[in-house]
Design an enzyme around this catalytic site. Structure first.
Site, PDB file in Angstrom:
ATOM      1  N   CYS A  57      44.196  36.519  50.833  1.00 33.16           N
ATOM      2  CA  CYS A  57      44.670  36.334  52.282  1.00 33.16           C
ATOM      3  C   CYS A  57      46.230  36.411  52.106  1.00 33.16           C
ATOM      4  O   CYS A  57      46.746  36.520  50.962  1.00 33.16           O
ATOM      5  CB  CYS A  57      44.710  34.637  52.578  1.00 33.16           C
ATOM      6  SG  CYS A  57      42.747  34.118  52.615  1.00 33.16           S
ATOM      7  N   ARG A  87      46.116  43.600  50.872  1.00 31.77           N
ATOM      8  CA  ARG A  87      45.578  42.789  50.266  1.00 31.77           C
ATOM      9  C   ARG A  87      44.081  42.419  50.812  1.00 31.77           C
ATOM     10  O   ARG A  87      43.137  41.948  50.274  1.00 31.77           O
ATOM     11  CB  ARG A  87      46.250  41.224  50.546  1.00 31.77           C
ATOM     12  CG  ARG A  87      47.760  41.467  49.867  1.00 31.77           C
ATOM     13  CD  ARG A  87      48.456  40.214  50.379  1.00 31.77           C
ATOM     14  NE  ARG A  87      47.943  39.021  49.740  1.00 31.77           N
ATOM     15  CZ  ARG A  87      48.332  38.283  48.575  1.00 31.77           C
ATOM     16  NH1 ARG A  87      49.139  39.058  47.783  1.00 31.77           N
ATOM     17  NH2 ARG A  87      47.870  37.077  48.330  1.00 31.77           N
ATOM     18  N   TRP A 137      41.152  36.728  54.310  1.00 32.31           N
ATOM     19  CA  TRP A 137      40.002  37.526  53.606  1.00 32.31           C
ATOM     20  C   TRP A 137      38.808  36.021  53.350  1.00 32.31           C
ATOM     21  O   TRP A 137      39.161  35.348  52.634  1.00 32.31           O
ATOM     22  CB  TRP A 137      40.540  38.109  52.233  1.00 32.31           C
ATOM     23  CG  TRP A 137      39.580  38.376  51.104  1.00 32.31           C
ATOM     24  CD1 TRP A 137      39.098  37.505  50.059  1.00 32.31           C
ATOM     25  CD2 TRP A 137      39.142  39.760  51.249  1.00 32.31           C
ATOM     26  NE1 TRP A 137      38.290  38.310  49.482  1.00 32.31           N
ATOM     27  CE2 TRP A 137      38.211  39.580  49.813  1.00 32.31           C
ATOM     28  CE3 TRP A 137      39.151  41.096  51.609  1.00 32.31           C
ATOM     29  CZ2 TRP A 137      37.419  40.746  49.436  1.00 32.31           C
ATOM     30  CZ3 TRP A 137      38.499  41.975  51.211  1.00 32.31           C
ATOM     31  CH2 TRP A 137      37.522  41.922  50.071  1.00 32.31           C
ATOM     32  N   ASN A 175      46.324  30.283  51.522  1.00 32.66           N
ATOM     33  CA  ASN A 175      45.611  31.181  50.750  1.00 32.66           C
ATOM     34  C   ASN A 175      45.127  30.367  49.390  1.00 32.66           C
ATOM     35  O   ASN A 175      46.052  29.870  48.759  1.00 32.66           O
ATOM     36  CB  ASN A 175      46.847  32.323  50.158  1.00 32.66           C
ATOM     37  CG  ASN A 175      46.297  33.240  49.336  1.00 32.66           C
ATOM     38  OD1 ASN A 175      45.203  33.300  49.190  1.00 32.66           O
ATOM     39  ND2 ASN A 175      47.080  33.926  48.565  1.00 32.66           N
ATOM     40  N   GLY A 176      44.001  30.705  49.059  1.00 35.36           N
ATOM     41  CA  GLY A 176      43.315  29.924  47.841  1.00 35.36           C
ATOM     42  C   GLY A 176      42.170  29.641  48.293  1.00 35.36           C
ATOM     43  O   GLY A 176      41.351  29.557  49.206  1.00 35.36           O
ATOM     44  N   GLU A 189      30.361  51.201  30.376  1.00 39.64           N
ATOM     45  CA  GLU A 189      31.626  50.935  31.407  1.00 39.64           C
ATOM     46  C   GLU A 189      32.878  51.659  30.984  1.00 39.64           C
ATOM     47  O   GLU A 189      33.616  52.558  31.623  1.00 39.64           O
ATOM     48  CB  GLU A 189      31.570  49.678  31.494  1.00 39.64           C
ATOM     49  CG  GLU A 189      32.826  49.095  32.494  1.00 39.64           C
ATOM     50  CD  GLU A 189      32.569  49.670  33.874  1.00 39.64           C
ATOM     51  OE1 GLU A 189      31.890  50.480  34.309  1.00 39.64           O
ATOM     52  OE2 GLU A 189      33.702  49.730  34.633  1.00 39.64           O
ATOM     53  N   LYS A 229      34.846  54.552  32.923  1.00 38.63           N
ATOM     54  CA  LYS A 229      36.137  54.539  33.408  1.00 38.63           C
ATOM     55  C   LYS A 229      36.935  55.491  32.918  1.00 38.63           C
ATOM     56  O   LYS A 229      37.891  56.225  33.621  1.00 38.63           O
ATOM     57  CB  LYS A 229      36.827  53.431  32.795  1.00 38.63           C
ATOM     58  CG  LYS A 229      36.719  51.810  33.385  1.00 38.63           C
ATOM     59  CD  LYS A 229      37.273  51.690  34.709  1.00 38.63           C
ATOM     60  CE  LYS A 229      36.321  51.877  35.947  1.00 38.63           C
ATOM     61  NZ  LYS A 229      35.209  51.158  36.366  1.00 38.63           N
ATOM     62  N   GLU A 242      35.979  58.832  34.912  1.00 39.65           N
ATOM     63  CA  GLU A 242      36.259  58.828  36.448  1.00 39.65           C
ATOM     64  C   GLU A 242      37.782  58.948  36.695  1.00 39.65           C
ATOM     65  O   GLU A 242      38.158  59.696  38.034  1.00 39.65           O
ATOM     66  CB  GLU A 242      35.646  57.621  37.279  1.00 39.65           C
ATOM     67  CG  GLU A 242      35.974  56.350  37.043  1.00 39.65           C
ATOM     68  CD  GLU A 242      35.128  55.333  37.956  1.00 39.65           C
ATOM     69  OE1 GLU A 242      34.674  55.568  38.883  1.00 39.65           O
ATOM     70  OE2 GLU A 242      35.308  54.145  37.555  1.00 39.65           O
ATOM     71  N   HIS A 285      19.805  59.296  17.191  1.00 40.60           N
ATOM     72  CA  HIS A 285      18.652  59.933  17.820  1.00 40.60           C
ATOM     73  C   HIS A 285      19.203  61.256  18.531  1.00 40.60           C
ATOM     74  O   HIS A 285      18.433  61.846  19.435  1.00 40.60           O
ATOM     75  CB  HIS A 285      17.850  59.087  18.706  1.00 40.60           C
ATOM     76  CG  HIS A 285      17.220  58.077  17.698  1.00 40.60           C
ATOM     77  ND1 HIS A 285      16.156  58.073  16.996  1.00 40.60           N
ATOM     78  CD2 HIS A 285      17.653  56.677  17.620  1.00 40.60           C
ATOM     79  CE1 HIS A 285      15.750  56.919  16.290  1.00 40.60           C
ATOM     80  NE2 HIS A 285      16.863  56.026  16.707  1.00 40.60           N
ATOM     81  N   LYS A 331      35.770  54.574  47.482  1.00 39.65           N
ATOM     82  CA  LYS A 331      35.665  53.104  46.940  1.00 39.65           C
ATOM     83  C   LYS A 331      34.334  52.350  47.506  1.00 39.65           C
ATOM     84  O   LYS A 331      33.628  51.655  46.987  1.00 39.65           O
ATOM     85  CB  LYS A 331      36.705  52.277  47.603  1.00 39.65           C
ATOM     86  CG  LYS A 331      36.921  51.173  47.400  1.00 39.65           C
ATOM     87  CD  LYS A 331      37.436  50.933  45.747  1.00 39.65           C
ATOM     88  CE  LYS A 331      37.413  49.287  45.017  1.00 39.65           C
ATOM     89  NZ  LYS A 331      37.406  49.374  43.601  1.00 39.65           N
TER      90      LYS A 331
HETATM   91  O1  M6R Z   1      30.562  48.749  45.869  1.00 38.76           O
HETATM   92  P1  M6R Z   1      29.542  48.855  44.586  1.00 38.76           P
HETATM   93  O2  M6R Z   1      29.979  47.849  43.574  1.00 38.76           O
HETATM   94  O3  M6R Z   1      28.205  48.610  45.085  1.00 38.76           O
HETATM   95  O4  M6R Z   1      29.787  50.200  44.015  1.00 38.76           O
HETATM   96  C1  M6R Z   1      29.103  50.781  43.107  1.00 38.76           C
HETATM   97  C2  M6R Z   1      29.684  52.003  42.605  1.00 38.76           C
HETATM   98  O5  M6R Z   1      29.764  52.983  43.650  1.00 38.76           O
HETATM   99  C3  M6R Z   1      31.105  51.682  41.951  1.00 38.76           C
HETATM  100  O6  M6R Z   1      31.030  50.698  40.796  1.00 38.76           O
HETATM  101  C4  M6R Z   1      31.643  52.949  41.202  1.00 38.76           C
HETATM  102  O7  M6R Z   1      31.004  53.358  40.085  1.00 38.76           O
HETATM  103  C5  M6R Z   1      33.145  52.832  40.906  1.00 38.76           C
HETATM  104  N1  M6R Z   1      33.759  53.935  40.978  1.00 38.76           N
HETATM  105  C6  M6R Z   1      33.381  52.303  39.552  1.00 38.76           C
HETATM  106  O8  M6R Z   1      34.701  52.158  39.077  1.00 38.76           O
END
Ligand code: M6R
Length: 609
Positions: A2, A27, A74, A98-99, A482, A486, A489, A505, A604
């Site tokens: 928030c 935010r 939020w 907020n909190g 992961e 990262k 991407e 393998h 996103k």
């Molecule tokens: O909103 P979601 O968590 O469902 O999104 C899933 C993926 O699209 C998301 O995690 C994507 O891989 C990100 N770019 C990762 O950084």
């Protein structure tokens, strides 16, 4: 989370408040509202959705006056509706918050017994009623707010007005941010600097447990236990865009650094250390359902899928229930055998990912019980589920998920302990131990974040690589995959995340002097085995960077370089091993000059198949 803005001074303040809220839009929010004292009474206008809706509502009902508070909400407790939007009022009191109020259920019960009627589903309204009750004793607003907050456990930044004392705003802070702005004959408060930066550069961030009174003539600041505090404002030299990012170069870096706070917020109010249990009323899973579960299916995409790999590990380790993870897009492409007695956990930070939503619907139609884990309240996935567990990461602006990922990991821990206790597979003493170690994790994460200079130096050569291999075993496998995601991407360097045991393998064929190998190898039962895998890579001239536990002294003989994380309970190591990999990717991308916050081709929220 928030956003709060407050103003006391000679100017009509509605526009100033709306302007401040606009500067806090980054935010994230789902509703907004203002309360302004017009010389006789306090008027309130609230609206769901974008700020423009509030502006339209203010045209119909203008709020004249020069004392006011504003808020963007939020949603965490209660849906994003007009009645749940702030400010909340009780008698002459108007309040924005907020909190998260941890003991809101207990406080609400007491107030209801005293005859208080509630207009909203929020935890915030309770605080407005508490202040109103205390203000009835005739004390000034400062005393009433202080006494009311004495009953409150949790995180808060509040700004409070009382129409009977219309020259002041009382502010207080515990664990949620609040900054005071000093103008000429006017004072401001806000959740973050950018909101009030156009009006003043003289700012004072409140510290934990501080409470203050803002009037036109300045700030009187105290501790919650009544001691006078004398601190002077500082002059802010940041630009508006730097201020939005909290002084960090990118949102991603800011969000990486917000993770300890995000985990604290996600845990807050959900852990009973004395009982060794997780308190969760939103899950929609009773003890009988937990006991009779046949299987847990996780469905998710991308980073959320990686969080579910950890979920599967914990489900087997703690709750002793057969578990499997499914990429949502693959789940819908098959004819999955799922149905009654199965719990399907759909994990999504946005709560809107189309593949995950479609997979959820397939499982629901087949009779499975659906639990959503999401960061956005009332988004499509929690709405379609039987129960929802919200992570409290706050809005994530960087496309690459960081704090949403680690709060999803936190949700996995809470869910596994919750089920383990109800299924009788987790003893109270071990649950207490895990939960005690878990609440200490945010501080361990802070020590990892302090390694940023070391990690930046290690990232420099990696920026030249064409490809990289990330290895992990057991609890560290999800972190390896992961880590690779990262890197690819945001830096556009090809990277593979692999179960270390699988290296021989196939991927071992790729290893040569040009292939950096990043091994996630904390001190746990997989350590010896992954150390052997790393030796195999080294023997083929692979350059090895280990993420290892501080006391693993032999790592010097195994890897070329190491990032040392603190020793934590082995089942919780992902919280400390994920961070160095996020920072590594961030610095590599920054060295390469890519668009860190908005990488090419990515969105996103992915609402297409
Ligand atoms: O909103 P979601 O968590 O469902 O999104 C899933 C993926 O699209 C998301 O995690 C994507 O891989 C990100 N770019 C990762 O950084």
């Amino acid at each position: 989370m928030c956003g709060i803005v407050g103003y006391v001074g000679p100017q009509a303040c509605a526009d100033i408040l709306v302007d401040g809220l606009r500067r806090l839009e980054y935010r994230g929010y789902d509703s907004a509202g203002l309360a302004v004292f017009d010389g006789k009474r306090t008027g309130v206008v609230r609206a769901v959705g974008k700020l423009q809706n509030l502006v339209t509502a203010l045209k119909e009902k203008p709020l004249p006056g020069s004392l006011g508070i504003g808020h963007t909400r939020w949603a965490t407790h209660g849906r994003p509706t007009e009645v749940n939007a702030h400010p909340h009022c009780s008698g002459e009191i108007a309040l924005v918050h907020n909190g998260i109020i941890e003991n809101h259920i207990e406080l609400k019960r007491h107030l209801a017994e005293e005859g208080v009627k509630f207009a909203s589903d929020t935890d915030t309204e309770i605080v407005a009623h508490l202040i109103h009750r205390e203000a009835k004793t005739g004390d000034d607003l400062l005393g009433a707010v202080r006494r009311a907050l004495g009953h409150v456990h949790g995180a808060y930044a509040v700004a409070v007005m009382d129409a009977r004392q219309p020259d002041r705003i009382v502010v207080a802070k515990n664990a949620s941010p609040l900054v005071i702005g000093f103008g000429e004959g006017e004072m401001f408060c806000a959740s973050d600097i950018p909101a009030i930066l156009p009006y003043t550069k003289r700012m004072l961030p409140l510290e934990e447990g501080e409470i203050g009174v803002l009037t036109e003539s300045g700030l009187e600041l105290y501790t919650l236990d009544g001691k006078r505090v004398d601190r002077q404002p500082k002059t802010i030299t940041w630009s508006a865009s730097q201020a939005e990012k909290g002084g960090f170069k990118h949102f991603m870096l800011k969000e990486i650094n917000e993770q300890p706070r995000a985990i604290e917020d996600t845990i807050r109010g959900r852990v009973d250390l004395a009982a060794g249990d997780v308190i969760e009323s939103e899950l929609g899973i009773d003890a009988e359902t937990a006991k009779s579960l046949k299987r847990v299916y996780f469905i998710a995409c991308g980073t959320s899928h990686h969080a579910t790999l950890y979920g599967r590990f914990l489900m087997e380790h703690i709750a002793k229930v057969p578990s499997q993870t499914e990429l949502a897009s693959e789940f819908i492409g098959r004819d999955p055998v799922v149905g009654e007695g199965d719990l399907v956990v759909a994990v999504s930070q946005s709560g809107e990912t189309l593949d995950t939503l479609a997979a959820l619907k397939v499982a629901k139609e087949k009779g499975a019980r659906i639990l959503a884990v999401a960061n956005v309240i009332d988004s499509a996935i929690p709405r379609a589920a039987h129960g929802a567990f919200y992570t409290h990461a706050g809005p994530e602006i960087g496309v690459a998920s960081t704090k949403c990922f680690t709060t999803q990991l936190a949700a996995m821990v809470l869910l596994a302990v919750f089920l383990g206790r109800r299924r009788g597979t987790l003893e109270k003493e071990r649950a207490q131990e895990i939960l005690q170690n878990f609440v200490e994790i945010p501080n361990q994460m802070r020590t990892v974040l302090a390694l940023d200079d070391i990690i930046r130096d290690l990232a420099r050569p990696l920026a030249q690589a064409k490809s990289a291999l990330f290895l992990g075993r057991g609890v560290s496998y999800p972190i390896a995959v992961e880590g690779a995601l990262k890197l690819k991407e945001i830096s556009y360097i090809h990277a593979e995340g692999y179960a270390a045991g699988e290296m021989k393998h196939g991927p071992i064929a790729l290893i040569d002097a040009d292939m950096p190998v990043i091994a996630v190898m904390p001190d746990d039962k997989a350590y010896e085995k992954i150390a052997s895998n790393v030796q195999e890579a080294k023997a083929r001239e692979g350059h090895v960077l280990a993420v290892a536990t501080r006391h693993n002294a032999d790592i010097g003989g195994i890897a070329h370089n190491a990032i040392y994380v603190p020793k934590v309970d082995p089942v919780l190591s992902p919280f400390v091993t994920a961070l160095p990999l996020q920072l590594l990717s961030y610095f590599v991308a920054d060295f390469k000059g890519t668009d860190v916050d908005q990488p090419r081709n990515l969105a996103k929220t992915v609402t297409v198949e």
